[in-house]
Design a protein around this motif. Structure first.
Motif, PDB file in Angstrom:
ATOM      1  N   UNK A  77      -8.269   2.159   7.263  1.00 57.75           N
ATOM      2  CA  UNK A  77      -8.077   2.167   6.230  1.00 57.75           C
ATOM      3  C   UNK A  77      -9.182   2.878   5.060  1.00 57.75           C
ATOM      4  N   UNK A  78     -10.289   2.162   5.284  1.00 53.34           N
ATOM      5  CA  UNK A  78     -11.422   2.778   4.598  1.00 53.34           C
ATOM      6  C   UNK A  78     -11.668   4.324   4.769  1.00 53.34           C
ATOM      7  N   UNK A  87      -3.374   9.510   7.139  1.00 54.02           N
ATOM      8  CA  UNK A  87      -4.148   8.483   7.719  1.00 54.02           C
ATOM      9  C   UNK A  87      -3.775   7.129   7.404  1.00 54.02           C
ATOM     10  N   UNK A  88      -3.632   6.958   5.926  1.00 49.69           N
ATOM     11  CA  UNK A  88      -3.023   5.479   5.709  1.00 49.69           C
ATOM     12  C   UNK A  88      -1.803   5.268   6.178  1.00 49.69           C
ATOM     13  N   UNK A  89      -0.849   5.992   6.294  1.00 45.31           N
ATOM     14  CA  UNK A  89       0.378   5.826   7.068  1.00 45.31           C
ATOM     15  C   UNK A  89       0.324   5.451   8.297  1.00 45.31           C
ATOM     16  N   UNK A  90      -0.544   6.171   9.085  1.00 47.69           N
ATOM     17  CA  UNK A  90      -0.808   5.859  10.554  1.00 47.69           C
ATOM     18  C   UNK A  90      -1.486   4.332  10.579  1.00 47.69           C
ATOM     19  N   UNK A  91      -2.366   4.183   9.582  1.00 46.66           N
ATOM     20  CA  UNK A  91      -2.797   2.657   9.854  1.00 46.66           C
ATOM     21  C   UNK A  91      -2.056   1.523   9.636  1.00 46.66           C
ATOM     22  N   UNK A  92      -1.144   1.963   8.543  1.00 48.90           N
ATOM     23  CA  UNK A  92      -0.106   0.908   7.958  1.00 48.90           C
ATOM     24  C   UNK A  92       0.933   0.913   9.275  1.00 48.90           C
ATOM     25  N   UNK A  93       1.444   1.805   9.820  1.00 45.33           N
ATOM     26  CA  UNK A  93       2.152   1.772  11.001  1.00 45.33           C
ATOM     27  C   UNK A  93       1.596   0.796  12.186  1.00 45.33           C
ATOM     28  N   UNK A  94       0.346   1.164  12.474  1.00 48.05           N
ATOM     29  CA  UNK A  94      -0.422   0.390  13.361  1.00 48.05           C
ATOM     30  C   UNK A  94      -0.559  -0.990  13.119  1.00 48.05           C
ATOM     31  N   UNK A  95      -0.699  -1.449  11.803  1.00 48.78           N
ATOM     32  CA  UNK A  95      -0.947  -2.905  11.529  1.00 48.78           C
ATOM     33  C   UNK A  95       0.337  -3.517  11.454  1.00 48.78           C
ATOM     34  N   UNK A  96       1.541  -2.785  11.075  1.00 43.39           N
ATOM     35  CA  UNK A  96       2.833  -3.287  11.169  1.00 43.39           C
ATOM     36  C   UNK A  96       3.332  -3.673  12.697  1.00 43.39           C
ATOM     37  N   UNK A 135      -2.270  -2.663  -0.782  1.00 44.18           N
ATOM     38  CA  UNK A 135      -1.359  -3.151   0.016  1.00 44.18           C
ATOM     39  C   UNK A 135      -1.552  -3.237   1.490  1.00 44.18           C
ATOM     40  N   UNK A 136      -2.242  -2.105   2.030  1.00 39.16           N
ATOM     41  CA  UNK A 136      -2.493  -1.935   3.242  1.00 39.16           C
ATOM     42  C   UNK A 136      -3.706  -2.994   3.777  1.00 39.16           C
ATOM     43  N   UNK A 137      -4.614  -3.115   2.828  1.00 44.71           N
ATOM     44  CA  UNK A 137      -5.900  -4.262   3.107  1.00 44.71           C
ATOM     45  C   UNK A 137      -5.139  -5.662   3.035  1.00 44.71           C
ATOM     46  N   UNK A 138      -4.171  -5.795   2.181  1.00 46.93           N
ATOM     47  CA  UNK A 138      -3.225  -7.202   1.972  1.00 46.93           C
ATOM     48  C   UNK A 138      -2.838  -7.385   3.372  1.00 46.93           C
ATOM     49  N   UNK A 139      -2.129  -6.317   3.774  1.00 48.81           N
ATOM     50  CA  UNK A 139      -1.487  -6.425   5.195  1.00 48.81           C
ATOM     51  C   UNK A 139      -2.349  -6.704   6.354  1.00 48.81           C
ATOM     52  N   UNK A 140      -3.459  -6.205   6.301  1.00 47.10           N
ATOM     53  CA  UNK A 140      -4.810  -6.380   7.337  1.00 47.10           C
ATOM     54  C   UNK A 140      -5.153  -7.899   7.108  1.00 47.10           C
TER      55      UNK A 140
END
Length: 117
Positions: free
Chosen positions: A79-80, A96-105, A39-44
């Motif tokens: 994400x990687x 770390x994933x949560x932080x990346x997702x928040x930054x992407x959002x 889901x994070x990759x799809x968001x990116x």
């Protein structure tokens, strides 16, 4: 009827419609680690597509588009890294994933502000 010069400029509104329909239809949120990473990759990917659409439409400068694209690439790398960290320390990987997702959002929100209405 005149079609847009860039055929993929129609993709973003369609993607947003599909995503909102998924939320309305109660499509379950990702629950496993692999689902959340995907889901994070799809968001990116969606963020990158939005950037490309805005740049092609002339709604943002090349410098702004490049800066946003560079941020998206950095967040893909995050994400990687989160996925790698998760293998040895699941809690740190989740953080770390949560932080990346928040930054992407946040980046996605900034991009959406530039979308024509």
């Amino acid at each position: 009827m005149r079609l847009p010069r860039q055929p993929y400029s129609l993709l973003l509104p369609l993607l947003l419609l599909v995503l909102s329909a998924c939320a309305t239809l109660n499509v379950p949120a990702p629950t496993t680690w692999n689902q959340r990473v995907l889901a994070a990759y799809n968001l990116e990917d969606g963020v990158v597509q939005s950037i490309q659409t805005l740049a092609a439409a002339g709604k943002v400068s090349k410098a702004t588009a490049q800066s946003a694209h560079d941020k998206a690439v950095e967040l893909r790398n995050a994400i990687d890294l989160a996925d790698q960290i998760h293998g040895g320390n699941p809690t740190a990987g989740e953080d770390a994933l949560g932080t990346a997702i928040k930054a992407l959002q946040a980046l996605q929100t900034e991009i959406q502000k530039r979308q024509p209405t």
